[in-house]
Design a protein around this motif. Structure first.
Motif, PDB file in Angstrom:
ATOM      1  N   MET A   1       0.826  -1.197   0.000  1.00 42.12           N
ATOM      2  CA  MET A   1       0.000   0.000   0.000  1.00 42.12           C
ATOM      3  C   MET A   1       0.872   1.263   0.000  1.00 42.12           C
ATOM      4  N   ALA A   2       1.955   1.246   0.760  1.00 38.35           N
ATOM      5  CA  ALA A   2       2.849   2.399   0.814  1.00 38.35           C
ATOM      6  C   ALA A   2       3.505   2.635  -0.540  1.00 38.35           C
ATOM      7  N   ASP A   3       3.817   1.542  -1.265  1.00 38.37           N
ATOM      8  CA  ASP A   3       4.411   1.650  -2.594  1.00 38.37           C
ATOM      9  C   ASP A   3       3.449   2.338  -3.562  1.00 38.37           C
ATOM     10  N   PHE A   4       2.165   1.972  -3.506  1.00 43.41           N
ATOM     11  CA  PHE A   4       1.147   2.602  -4.342  1.00 43.41           C
ATOM     12  C   PHE A   4       1.033   4.087  -4.022  1.00 43.41           C
ATOM     13  N   GLN A   5       1.003   4.419  -2.740  1.00 45.99           N
ATOM     14  CA  GLN A   5       0.884   5.819  -2.326  1.00 45.99           C
ATOM     15  C   GLN A   5       2.082   6.636  -2.803  1.00 45.99           C
ATOM     16  N   ASP A   6       3.267   6.066  -2.722  1.00 45.24           N
ATOM     17  CA  ASP A   6       4.468   6.763  -3.190  1.00 45.24           C
ATOM     18  C   ASP A   6       4.393   7.028  -4.688  1.00 45.24           C
ATOM     19  N   LYS A   7       3.993   6.004  -5.440  1.00 39.82           N
ATOM     20  CA  LYS A   7       3.875   6.164  -6.895  1.00 39.82           C
ATOM     21  C   LYS A   7       2.822   7.199  -7.252  1.00 39.82           C
ATOM     22  N   PHE A   8       1.679   7.134  -6.576  1.00 41.63           N
ATOM     23  CA  PHE A   8       0.618   8.085  -6.894  1.00 41.63           C
ATOM     24  C   PHE A   8       1.007   9.502  -6.472  1.00 41.63           C
ATOM     25  N   GLU A   9       1.709   9.627  -5.366  1.00 42.20           N
ATOM     26  CA  GLU A   9       2.176  10.943  -4.922  1.00 42.20           C
ATOM     27  C   GLU A   9       3.121  11.556  -5.964  1.00 42.20           C
ATOM     28  N   LYS A  10       3.973  10.718  -6.560  1.00 50.32           N
ATOM     29  CA  LYS A  10       4.875  11.202  -7.607  1.00 50.32           C
ATOM     30  C   LYS A  10       4.093  11.673  -8.829  1.00 50.32           C
ATOM     31  N   ILE A  11       3.034  10.957  -9.171  1.00 50.53           N
ATOM     32  CA  ILE A  11       2.172  11.367 -10.291  1.00 50.53           C
ATOM     33  C   ILE A  11       1.536  12.716  -9.975  1.00 50.53           C
ATOM     34  N   CYS A  12       1.037  12.868  -8.758  1.00 53.92           N
ATOM     35  CA  CYS A  12       0.416  14.140  -8.350  1.00 53.92           C
ATOM     36  C   CYS A  12       1.400  15.298  -8.438  1.00 53.92           C
ATOM     37  N   ILE A  13       2.585  15.076  -7.901  1.00 51.79           N
ATOM     38  CA  ILE A  13       3.596  16.141  -7.907  1.00 51.79           C
ATOM     39  C   ILE A  13       3.960  16.522  -9.338  1.00 51.79           C
ATOM     40  N   ARG A  14       4.119  15.517 -10.186  1.00 50.83           N
ATOM     41  CA  ARG A  14       4.563  15.782 -11.554  1.00 50.83           C
ATOM     42  C   ARG A  14       3.493  16.454 -12.411  1.00 50.83           C
ATOM     43  N   TYR A  15       2.223  16.069 -12.247  1.00 50.67           N
ATOM     44  CA  TYR A  15       1.185  16.515 -13.174  1.00 50.67           C
ATOM     45  C   TYR A  15       0.166  17.488 -12.586  1.00 50.67           C
TER      46      TYR A  15
END
Length: 167
Positions: A1-15
């Motif tokens: 779950m933490a891995d998913f949150q990290d990936k999604f957080e990176k998407i949010c920051i980038r886009y």
């Protein structure tokens, strides 16, 4: 779950900024753009498993944003203040008509029925403010292809508007 949150957080920051600017251009209202950008990322997080990866993630996010904005407009329909509507006598280009709120919904409906790739190229150019080079990169085509496709899409919309006596 933490891995998913990290990936999604990176998407949010980038886009996040790209989606915000897209919505700001579309809505002409910074506070609405902020609100709908947040809603967009919330919906994207809930449906990230449906993202197939056959388009650029920025395009996918902007599509969600556009749908959120249209939902917002539907909720607001009938709550429009007459003083907010801009009237003009001589509108020559489709881009100018998009600026006019009273014409925007009709153009969006025509755009919604436009075939791909015309619809996506037009939206990326007008609402996403992407260059032909950026659009070409997304589709893995040439800059010239992006330019020609955009102008064909624009002409198709104008033809539909003329056929419907909406121009």
């Amino acid at each position: 779950m933490a891995d998913f949150q990290d990936k999604f957080e990176k998407i949010c920051i980038r886009y996040f900024n790209d989606v915000f600017l897209f919505l700001k251009k579309l809505s002409k209202d910074e506070s609405i753009a902020e609100e709908i950008t947040s809603e967009t990322f919330f919906k994207a997080m809930r449906s990230i498993d449906t993202f197939r990866g056959d388009t650029d993630i920025r395009v996918w996010l902007c599509q969600i944003a556009k749908n959120c904005y249209f939902s917002h407009l539907k909720k607001q329909q009938g709550l429009v203040d007459i003083n907010d509507i801009e009237f003009t006598d001589n509108i020559d280009t489709i881009e100018e008509q998009i600026i006019n709120r009273s014409d925007a919904m009709r153009i969006h409906l025509l755009l919604h029925n436009l075939a791909e790739p015309y619809k996506e190229v037009f939206m990326l150019r007008v609402f996403g403010e992407l260059s032909f080079k950026q659009i070409a990169r997304i589709f893995q085509k040439t800059d010239n292809w992006a330019c020609v496709t955009y102008h064909r899409a624009r002409n198709k919309i104008l033809e539909q508007m003329e056929a419907n006596n909406e121009r």
